[in-house]
Write an enzyme that holds these catalytic residues in place. Structure first.
Site, PDB file in Angstrom:
ATOM      1  CG  HIS A 192      34.507  54.431  80.580  1.00  0.00           C
ATOM      2  ND1 HIS A 192      35.017  55.129  79.530  1.00  0.00           N
ATOM      3  CD2 HIS A 192      34.560  55.241  81.645  1.00  0.00           C
ATOM      4  CE1 HIS A 192      35.361  56.317  79.946  1.00  0.00           C
ATOM      5  NE2 HIS A 192      35.095  56.419  81.225  1.00  0.00           N
ATOM      6  NE  ARG A 290      42.898  55.222  93.137  1.00  0.00           N
ATOM      7  CZ  ARG A 290      42.343  54.020  93.365  1.00  0.00           C
ATOM      8  NH1 ARG A 290      41.066  53.922  93.633  1.00  0.00           N
ATOM      9  NH2 ARG A 290      43.078  52.925  93.312  1.00  0.00           N
ATOM     10  NE  ARG A 324      46.782  58.542  95.183  1.00  0.00           N
ATOM     11  CZ  ARG A 324      46.526  57.502  94.404  1.00  0.00           C
ATOM     12  NH1 ARG A 324      47.100  56.348  94.629  1.00  0.00           N
ATOM     13  NH2 ARG A 324      45.674  57.610  93.415  1.00  0.00           N
ATOM     14  CD  GLU A 413      51.432  53.952  94.712  1.00  0.00           C
ATOM     15  OE1 GLU A 413      50.391  53.680  94.112  1.00  0.00           O
ATOM     16  OE2 GLU A 413      51.936  55.104  94.747  1.00  0.00           O
ATOM     17  CG  ASN A 436      45.862  48.707  92.239  1.00  0.00           C
ATOM     18  OD1 ASN A 436      45.555  47.625  92.691  1.00  0.00           O
ATOM     19  ND2 ASN A 436      45.100  49.778  92.368  1.00  0.00           N
ATOM     20  CG  ASP A 437      51.063  52.127  90.631  1.00  0.00           C
ATOM     21  OD1 ASP A 437      51.212  51.864  89.428  1.00  0.00           O
ATOM     22  OD2 ASP A 437      50.398  53.095  91.040  1.00  0.00           O
ATOM     23  NE  ARG A 447      47.370  50.691  87.824  1.00  0.00           N
ATOM     24  CZ  ARG A 447      47.119  51.479  88.855  1.00  0.00           C
ATOM     25  NH1 ARG A 447      48.120  52.102  89.475  1.00  0.00           N
ATOM     26  NH2 ARG A 447      45.901  51.637  89.303  1.00  0.00           N
ATOM     27  CB  CYS A 484      44.796  51.752  99.798  1.00  0.00           C
ATOM     28  SG  CYS A 484      46.273  52.425  99.018  1.00  0.00           S
TER      29      CYS A 484
HETATM   30  C1  PEP Z   1      47.808  51.360  93.859  1.00  0.00           C
HETATM   31  O1  PEP Z   1      48.697  51.624  93.052  1.00  0.00           O
HETATM   32  O2  PEP Z   1      47.607  50.226  94.324  1.00  0.00           O
HETATM   33  C2  PEP Z   1      46.883  52.419  94.310  1.00  0.00           C
HETATM   34  C3  PEP Z   1      46.034  52.197  95.285  1.00  0.00           C
HETATM   35  O3  PEP Z   1      46.919  53.609  93.652  1.00  0.00           O
HETATM   36  P1  PEP Z   1      46.275  53.828  92.197  1.00  0.00           P
HETATM   37  O4  PEP Z   1      45.520  52.586  91.837  1.00  0.00           O
HETATM   38  O5  PEP Z   1      45.433  55.037  92.295  1.00  0.00           O
HETATM   39  O6  PEP Z   1      47.510  54.031  91.367  1.00  0.00           O
HETATM   40 MG    MG Z   2      49.178  53.672  92.560  1.00  0.00          MG
END
Ligand code: PEP
Ligand code: MG
Length: 531
Positions: A192, A290, A324, A413, A436-437, A447, A484
């Site tokens: 948070h 999202r 998504r 991802e 990120n993934d 992550r 993204c």
């Molecule tokens: C990612 O994985 O980079 C992504 C944009 O999706 P999220 O962060 O919602 O898993």
């Molecule tokens: Mg992701």
């Protein structure tokens, strides 16, 4: 040289004196008097302690709800969610059961919160990150029972850099204008502290080892982009840092227009949103909607109408939207899906894989997206998360097109998908790289793990090579390939991504101006040379 380093989770510079947050209330030894009362009339004493437990939890929930009413946006949501935790009947029952066995109210609360804490940690991911919220509730409830002041943000009467073990939503939501920046010892990029600091535009660093040892009133400079804390000698040095930030803010607030390199090569600048509330005008559309954020924590499946309304609200407000489909699992639990427990949830049934066990959910969602498009006249792009193979991409494309969706894509991802980018682009219209993934799976590094930030760094050459595979496949196929993940909003990295051939960048709204200005400063050839 920085003195401390953590994860920069909300960009910007700030400097000022450190103020540490008041610690939690100390729990005294169980009261002698309570023991005597228990001996004299166990039933009456147990009832009194049970009532005190209930009163404390109710008072804490009431206070949080009152604060939620005064707050807006994400702050309001997190306060409401925390109030709901305080109202959890299991927590009350647990604490009352301990009181019935002879613990005084404060210790009964402590014991019940400890049990809940264990359960949160065992659940891992997003739930485990809510431990800070739970600890805060415990401190508040115990402070109430003991008649002590509520723990909270210091109010020294001058601007300061807030240093804390971790921040609860209640703390973060009540940050006054005197807080210049936030540094926490704990917390991850999705805590948070990180989410709310970004929404308030406050520089923030989490997972900063040694932060708790910074003395009160020490002068520090915070860089929320690089995640560094530097000790300063003089007030003049602090004023200089703050002045630099002021002129940077002024420069960025004047930034407008579509994404372009210095020689006019277009790069769409898009927003990552969780609902219509996150929309701002300063972007060319939405690159990542999202949709699961609308339904986090829900115990019942959102209906077709409910979904169509929520999607239509976004379609009405933004010129282009990439939706998504639900990305449930690990860090984004959707209880209504009632997914079985797994030993290794990040590698289990999540993202598009949920379709293997709950196929009706995707069909309802695709139908609701198509309905919202029909109502608003929009032409949304739709993509699936966590696609690993060409077969999955083909099956998703067929399903989506069957519902009348015109532009269908998949997220990259999973490294396997990046390696097959050419083949995936024979099945779908676009790719969107979720760095990120993609980092998590390419580096086998959770992550959310604050200790693995170096592996999750988007500058890792292996990650950039995977991005390049996708971008080059896009150029060959003449189809768009965007980024993204959080990497897209890194103003230093964005030109490198463009140099790799990425056609759009999608990010949190606060990051758009800095990325736009960074692109404007370089030609496409210069972006390519940065590699
Ligand atoms: C990612 O994985 O980079 C992504 C944009 O999706 P999220 O962060 O919602 O898993
Ligand atoms: Mg992701």
């Amino acid at each position: 040289m920085p003195d401390l380093a953590g994860l920069g989770v909300s960009p910007g510079l700030a400097a000022g004196p450190v103020m540490r947050m008041a610690g939690p209330p100390a729990l005294p030894a169980p009261q002698e008097a309570a023991a005597e009362a228990w001996m004299a009339d166990p039933k009456a004493e147990a009832n009194a302690q049970r009532a005190a437990v209930a009163e404390a939890l109710a008072a804490v929930a009431l206070e949080l709800n009152e604060r939620a009413e005064k707050a807006e946006g994400p702050a309001r949501e997190v306060l409401e969610a925390q109030a709901m935790m305080a109202e959890d009947p299991m927590l009350l029952e647990g604490a009352q059961a301990h009181a019935a066995q002879g613990l005084d109210a404060a210790h009964a609360l402590q014991a019940a919160f400890d049990e809940h804490r264990q359960a949160f940690l065992a659940a891992g991911g997003y739930i485990a990150e809510r431990v800070a919220d739970l600890d805060d509730l415990r401190h508040r409830a115990i402070a109430h029972v003991l008649g002590l002041p509520m723990p909270g943000i210091p109010a020294p009467g001058h601007p300061f850099v807030l240093v804390a073990e971790d921040l609860s939503p209640a703390d973060t939501a009540t940050l006054g204008p005197d807080v210049l920046a936030i540094v926490t010892e704990q917390g991850g990029p999705t805590s948070h502290t990180a989410i709310l600091a970004r929404s308030k535009g406050l520089p923030a660093i989490v997972a900063c080892a040694g932060a708790r040892d910074l003395p009160d009133s020490a002068l520090v400079a915070i860089d929320g982009t690089t995640g560094t804390v530097t000790r300063l000698e003089t007030a003049e040095q602090a004023a200089e840092v703050n002045e630099r930030q002021r002129s940077e803010t002024a420069r960025l607030s004047a930034s407008t227009g579509p994404g372009r390199t210095a020689d006019g090569h277009p790069v769409e600048l898009l927003l990552n949103i969780g609902s219509a509330q996150d929309l701002v005008k300063d972007a060319e559309g939405v690159g990542l909607f999202r949709t699961e954020f609308l339904f986090l924590g829900r115990r019942t499946e959102p209906t077709f109408d409910e979904q169509a309304d929520a999607y239509a609200e976004v379609f009405k407000a933004a010129p282009k939207v990439v939706v998504r489909t639900l990305d449930a699992g690990t860090d984004k639990p959707l209880p209504f899906l009632d997914l079985p427990e797994e030993n290794n949830p990040a590698l289990g049934i999540r993202g598009l894989r949920v379709d293997r066990v709950r196929p009706a959910v995707l069909d309802t969602q695709l139908a609701a997206i198509a309905e919202a498009a029909r109502r608003t006249g929009a032409a949304p792009w739709v993509m699936a998360p966590m696609v690993a193979t060409r077969q999955e991409a083909a099956a998703f494309a067929e399903r989506a097109r069957g519902h009348g969706i015109g532009r269908v894509g998949v997220m990259i991802e999973v490294p396997a998908a990046a390696l097959m980018a050419d083949e995936l682009l024979e099945e779908v219209d676009f790719l969107s790289i979720g760095t990120n993934d993609l980092s998590q799976y390419a580096f086998a590094a959770d992550r959310q793990h604050p200790g693995l930030a170096d592996l999750l760094d988007p500058w890792q050459p292996a990650l950039l090579r995977l991005v390049r595979l996708c971008a080059e496949a896009g150029l060959r196929a003449g189809k768009p390939v965007g980024v993204c993940g959080e990497a897209a909003g890194d103003a230093r990295l964005a030109p490198v991504l463009v140099g790799l051939g990425v056609t759009s960048l999608s990010m949190a709204a606060v990051r758009v101006p800095a990325v736009r200005e960074a692109l404007k400063a370089l030609t496409l050839a210069e972006c390519q040379r940065l590699l």
